[in-house]
Design a protein around this motif. Structure first.
Motif, PDB file in Angstrom:
ATOM      1  N   LEU A 123       0.788  -1.147  -0.052  1.00 36.63           N
ATOM      2  CA  LEU A 123      -0.054   0.055   0.121  1.00 36.63           C
ATOM      3  C   LEU A 123       0.940   1.327   0.043  1.00 36.63           C
ATOM      4  CD1 LEU A 123      -2.809  -1.114   2.314  1.00 36.63           C
ATOM      5  CD2 LEU A 123      -2.997  -0.753   0.020  1.00 36.63           C
ATOM      6  N   LYS A 124       2.005   1.103   1.009  1.00 36.06           N
ATOM      7  CA  LYS A 124       2.865   2.341   0.974  1.00 36.06           C
ATOM      8  C   LYS A 124       4.301   1.860   0.687  1.00 36.06           C
ATOM      9  CE  LYS A 124      -0.042   5.961   2.822  1.00 36.06           C
ATOM     10  NZ  LYS A 124      -0.290   6.982   4.249  1.00 36.06           N
ATOM     11  N   PRO A 125       4.786   1.773  -0.497  1.00 32.85           N
ATOM     12  CA  PRO A 125       6.127   0.689  -0.314  1.00 32.85           C
ATOM     13  C   PRO A 125       7.069   2.089  -0.175  1.00 32.85           C
ATOM     14  CG  PRO A 125       5.203   1.314  -2.608  1.00 32.85           C
ATOM     15  CD  PRO A 125       4.036   1.596  -1.752  1.00 32.85           C
ATOM     16  N   ARG A 126       7.084   3.257  -0.306  1.00 34.82           N
ATOM     17  CA  ARG A 126       8.195   4.366  -0.365  1.00 34.82           C
ATOM     18  C   ARG A 126       8.061   5.190   1.111  1.00 34.82           C
ATOM     19  NH1 ARG A 126       9.137   6.418  -6.608  1.00 34.82           N
ATOM     20  NH2 ARG A 126       9.390   4.169  -7.379  1.00 34.82           N
ATOM     21  N   ASP A 127       6.925   4.929   1.753  1.00 36.15           N
ATOM     22  CA  ASP A 127       6.762   5.744   3.079  1.00 36.15           C
ATOM     23  C   ASP A 127       7.570   5.235   4.008  1.00 36.15           C
ATOM     24  OD1 ASP A 127       4.847   7.832   4.458  1.00 36.15           O
ATOM     25  OD2 ASP A 127       5.022   5.968   5.741  1.00 36.15           O
ATOM     26  N   SER A 128       8.530   6.136   4.652  1.00 33.73           N
ATOM     27  CA  SER A 128       9.442   5.846   5.765  1.00 33.73           C
ATOM     28  C   SER A 128       8.852   5.279   6.880  1.00 33.73           C
ATOM     29  CB  SER A 128      10.300   7.064   6.214  1.00 33.73           C
ATOM     30  OG  SER A 128       9.510   8.278   6.603  1.00 33.73           O
ATOM     31  N   THR A 129       7.817   5.965   7.423  1.00 36.45           N
ATOM     32  CA  THR A 129       6.944   5.138   8.403  1.00 36.45           C
ATOM     33  C   THR A 129       6.341   4.028   8.452  1.00 36.45           C
ATOM     34  OG1 THR A 129       6.138   7.464   8.967  1.00 36.45           O
ATOM     35  CG2 THR A 129       4.927   5.429  10.114  1.00 36.45           C
ATOM     36  N   SER A 130       5.920   3.776   7.127  1.00 35.92           N
ATOM     37  CA  SER A 130       5.499   2.312   6.752  1.00 35.92           C
ATOM     38  C   SER A 130       6.563   1.247   6.699  1.00 35.92           C
ATOM     39  CB  SER A 130       4.553   2.426   5.142  1.00 35.92           C
ATOM     40  OG  SER A 130       4.337   1.125   5.176  1.00 35.92           O
ATOM     41  N   GLN A 131       7.778   1.681   6.311  1.00 34.57           N
ATOM     42  CA  GLN A 131       9.059   0.816   6.297  1.00 34.57           C
ATOM     43  C   GLN A 131       9.298   0.470   7.715  1.00 34.57           C
ATOM     44  OE1 GLN A 131      11.496   3.035   4.126  1.00 34.57           O
ATOM     45  NE2 GLN A 131      10.812   2.605   1.983  1.00 34.57           N
ATOM     46  N   ILE A 132       9.139   1.211   8.727  1.00 32.29           N
ATOM     47  CA  ILE A 132       9.659   0.844  10.218  1.00 32.29           C
ATOM     48  C   ILE A 132       8.570  -0.152  10.400  1.00 32.29           C
ATOM     49  CG2 ILE A 132       9.764   1.747  12.366  1.00 32.29           C
ATOM     50  CD1 ILE A 132      10.981   4.305  11.191  1.00 32.29           C
ATOM     51  N   PHE A 133       7.237   0.286  10.493  1.00 32.75           N
ATOM     52  CA  PHE A 133       6.260  -0.720  10.668  1.00 32.75           C
ATOM     53  C   PHE A 133       6.617  -2.327  10.006  1.00 32.75           C
ATOM     54  CE2 PHE A 133       2.164  -2.725   9.457  1.00 32.75           C
ATOM     55  CZ  PHE A 133       1.782  -3.104  10.806  1.00 32.75           C
ATOM     56  N   VAL A 134       6.698  -2.347   8.784  1.00 36.04           N
ATOM     57  CA  VAL A 134       7.007  -3.521   7.904  1.00 36.04           C
ATOM     58  C   VAL A 134       8.233  -4.155   8.602  1.00 36.04           C
ATOM     59  CG1 VAL A 134       7.594  -4.320   5.908  1.00 36.04           C
ATOM     60  CG2 VAL A 134       5.900  -2.769   5.768  1.00 36.04           C
ATOM     61  N   LEU A 135       9.265  -3.313   9.096  1.00 37.64           N
ATOM     62  CA  LEU A 135      10.368  -4.071   9.548  1.00 37.64           C
ATOM     63  C   LEU A 135      10.123  -4.800  10.855  1.00 37.64           C
ATOM     64  CD1 LEU A 135      13.524  -4.499   9.801  1.00 37.64           C
ATOM     65  CD2 LEU A 135      13.701  -2.370  10.721  1.00 37.64           C
ATOM     66  N   ASP A 136       9.193  -3.966  11.889  1.00 34.79           N
ATOM     67  CA  ASP A 136       9.032  -4.448  13.076  1.00 34.79           C
ATOM     68  C   ASP A 136       7.996  -5.718  12.960  1.00 34.79           C
ATOM     69  OD1 ASP A 136       9.824  -4.065  15.638  1.00 34.79           O
ATOM     70  OD2 ASP A 136       8.039  -2.824  16.339  1.00 34.79           O
ATOM     71  N   SER A 137       7.074  -5.740  12.145  1.00 35.30           N
ATOM     72  CA  SER A 137       6.336  -6.642  11.846  1.00 35.30           C
ATOM     73  C   SER A 137       7.079  -8.169  11.304  1.00 35.30           C
ATOM     74  CB  SER A 137       4.965  -6.584  10.914  1.00 35.30           C
ATOM     75  OG  SER A 137       4.418  -5.443  11.391  1.00 35.30           O
ATOM     76  N   LEU A 138       7.932  -7.702  10.414  1.00 37.00           N
ATOM     77  CA  LEU A 138       8.757  -8.939   9.801  1.00 37.00           C
ATOM     78  C   LEU A 138       9.703  -9.552  10.850  1.00 37.00           C
ATOM     79  CD1 LEU A 138       9.679  -7.659   6.168  1.00 37.00           C
ATOM     80  CD2 LEU A 138       8.044  -9.520   6.784  1.00 37.00           C
ATOM     81  N   LEU A 139      10.170  -8.638  11.971  1.00 35.95           N
ATOM     82  CA  LEU A 139      11.154  -9.159  12.973  1.00 35.95           C
ATOM     83  C   LEU A 139      10.133 -10.133  13.619  1.00 35.95           C
ATOM     84  CD1 LEU A 139      13.266  -6.203  13.727  1.00 35.95           C
ATOM     85  CD2 LEU A 139      13.996  -8.187  12.534  1.00 35.95           C
ATOM     86  N   ALA A 140       8.844  -9.880  14.093  1.00 39.13           N
ATOM     87  CA  ALA A 140       8.125 -10.597  15.027  1.00 39.13           C
ATOM     88  C   ALA A 140       7.717 -11.906  14.387  1.00 39.13           C
ATOM     89  CB  ALA A 140       6.682  -9.468  15.109  1.00 39.13           C
ATOM     90  N   ALA A 141       7.524 -12.096  12.938  1.00 39.12           N
ATOM     91  CA  ALA A 141       7.377 -13.039  12.057  1.00 39.12           C
ATOM     92  C   ALA A 141       8.430 -14.005  12.425  1.00 39.12           C
ATOM     93  CB  ALA A 141       6.928 -12.882  10.802  1.00 39.12           C
ATOM     94  N   LEU A 142       9.800 -13.352  12.367  1.00 45.02           N
ATOM     95  CA  LEU A 142      10.837 -14.164  12.504  1.00 45.02           C
ATOM     96  C   LEU A 142      11.255 -14.534  13.617  1.00 45.02           C
ATOM     97  CD1 LEU A 142      13.595 -15.168  11.171  1.00 45.02           C
ATOM     98  CD2 LEU A 142      14.545 -13.143  11.840  1.00 45.02           C
ATOM     99  N   ALA A 143      11.009 -13.811  14.601  1.00 44.64           N
ATOM    100  CA  ALA A 143      10.998 -14.409  16.184  1.00 44.64           C
ATOM    101  C   ALA A 143      10.047 -15.603  16.418  1.00 44.64           C
ATOM    102  CB  ALA A 143      10.551 -13.103  17.186  1.00 44.64           C
ATOM    103  N   ILE A 144       8.902 -15.651  15.946  1.00 45.53           N
ATOM    104  CA  ILE A 144       8.277 -16.840  16.017  1.00 45.53           C
ATOM    105  C   ILE A 144       8.502 -18.109  15.460  1.00 45.53           C
ATOM    106  CG2 ILE A 144       5.774 -17.851  15.695  1.00 45.53           C
ATOM    107  CD1 ILE A 144       4.726 -14.817  15.913  1.00 45.53           C
ATOM    108  N   VAL A 145       9.038 -17.759  14.394  1.00 38.57           N
ATOM    109  CA  VAL A 145       9.686 -18.844  13.390  1.00 38.57           C
ATOM    110  C   VAL A 145      10.900 -19.252  14.017  1.00 38.57           C
ATOM    111  CG1 VAL A 145      11.028 -19.527  11.574  1.00 38.57           C
ATOM    112  CG2 VAL A 145       8.980 -18.278  11.338  1.00 38.57           C
ATOM    113  N   VAL A 146      12.013 -18.558  14.659  1.00 35.33           N
ATOM    114  CA  VAL A 146      12.987 -18.923  15.386  1.00 35.33           C
ATOM    115  C   VAL A 146      12.637 -19.667  16.791  1.00 35.33           C
ATOM    116  CG1 VAL A 146      15.375 -18.094  16.545  1.00 35.33           C
ATOM    117  CG2 VAL A 146      14.392 -17.386  14.178  1.00 35.33           C
ATOM    118  N   TRP A 147      11.684 -18.967  17.361  1.00 39.36           N
ATOM    119  CA  TRP A 147      11.131 -19.766  18.686  1.00 39.36           C
ATOM    120  C   TRP A 147      10.997 -21.228  18.625  1.00 39.36           C
ATOM    121  CZ3 TRP A 147       5.532 -18.539  20.888  1.00 39.36           C
ATOM    122  CH2 TRP A 147       5.674 -19.388  22.115  1.00 39.36           C
TER     123      TRP A 147
END
Length: 361
Positions: A123-147
């Motif tokens: 929805l907002k590929p170049r928005d800096s705020t959106s990019q930080i949100f995407v980063l945090d969400s992907l890290l959360a997904a990674l944490a569950i996988v690694v768990w």
């Protein structure tokens, strides 16, 4: 690239998990049995909810780790029950489709976080705020996988999970200093520097602890509670920044966004606290599978996406309002049922002294 890496990691972990034998139990707390699937190998072996695992395959049990391997046929436990040491042998089986779904259900949670992150990125590929949100969400997904891998006793996975969790907290606080609108306050830079610095220090200690554990020496016992406390502080601080923005902003749009986010957070954390955190703290049995409770945490990033892109999703308003009402009603019924069940067990212990346990519910 991170999104592709997280998706690939999830698929790899799923492939590995389906090759593992099936036991049919879950831990709660440090080394207590929190749930047993009726009819599972663990139930057939006589393992009971509340048992404390002392040894596994003749070695002292390391809290929270289950060393399963492909083609493994048995697990030998020594458990403590009512002051007695009881040896048990669980004959492992190949998992059925239903049992595979049960053991890999946590990956559904990771997939939910990953999907929400991808929606925000599209929805907002170049928005800096959106990019930080995407980063945090992907890290959360990674944490569950690694768990999942950390629970199998893989030291490197435990170290990686600690690193991911230590990154999520400060990034979450950073995100809330710019969303839903940029906020300036005295000490902002010092606060963020302190949070990131603390994470780096804890990451160094965690890495050293993991190396010590891998070499057979004792790990740092205080470290896990400290990391959990740091992460919890970051979450609470992020919510406090949201509330501060709500009180100070003059924008009605920002107020509505914050209200939606706080609602989504409440809908996610209430069942998490009741069904997972409290049993974990007091080492009591789980009532529902942990992955099902964790799946509800997807309400948090989903509320951010909905609040941010509400104009694009305006046709969903009525459905969302109705779904929230149904959700709260269902949660109230679950809490009422649990209260009645626990009360009945306390008032009539003889009636429940048979084979019925909370894990059978």
């Amino acid at each position: 690239l991170l999104g592709i890496a997280v998706l690939g990691s999830g698929l790899a972990v799923f492939s590995y998990y389906v090759s593992l034998p099936y036991a049919g139990f879950e831990f709660v707390g440090q080394a207590n049995i929190g749930a047993i699937v009726p009819g599972s190998p663990a139930a057939a072996a006589g393992l009971q909810v509340g048992d404390q695992v002392l040894t596994m395959d003749g070695r002292p049990f390391r809290a929270g780790s289950l060393d399963l391997r492909p083609n493994q046929e048995t697990i030998q436990f020594t458990v403590s029950r009512d002051g007695q040491r009881i040896p048990l042998e669980i004959a492992l089986t190949s998992p059925s489709l239903k049992e595979t779904f049960y053991t890999t259900g946590h990956l559904l949670v990771a997939l939910a976080f990953w999907s929400i992150a991808m929606i925000a990125l599209i929805l907002k590929p170049r928005d800096s705020t959106s990019q930080i949100f995407v980063l945090d969400s992907l890290l959360a997904a990674l944490a569950i996988v690694v768990w999942l891998l950390a629970d199998l006793g893989m030291v490197w996975a435990t170290m990686l999970m600690a690193a991911v969790v230590l990154a999520i907290g400060p990034i979450l606080v950073h995100f809330h200093t710019i969303f839903p609108e940029r906020s300036s306050f005295r000490g902002k830079k010092a606060l963020l520097a302190g949070l990131y610095g603390t994470s780096l220090i804890l990451l160094s200690l965690s890495t050293a602890s993991g190396v010590m554990l891998d070499r057979g020496s004792g790990a740092l016992p205080f470290l896990t509670p400290v990391i959990e406390a740091h992460f919890s502080f970051c979450v609470l601080l992020g919510l406090a920044l949201l509330i501060r923005t709500y009180r100070m902003t003059r924008s009605e749009t920002s107020k509505r966004q914050i209200a939606l986010i706080l609602l989504g957070t409440a809908l996610a954390l209430l069942p998490f606290i009741i069904l997972l955190a409290i049993p974990h703290i007091f080492s009591t049995s789980y009532v529902v599978p942990t992955w099902l409770t964790l799946l509800l945490l997807a309400f948090i990033p989903l509320s951010y996406v909905y609040a941010t892109y509400r104009r694009q999703l305006v046709t969903l308003d009525r459905m969302v309002n109705r779904s929230v009402a149904y959700y709260l009603l269902a949660l109230a019924l679950v809490v009422l049922y649990l209260g009645l069940f626990r009360g009945a067990r306390w008032l009539m212990p003889g009636f429940f002294s048979g084979s019925i346990t909370p894990a059978d519910v």
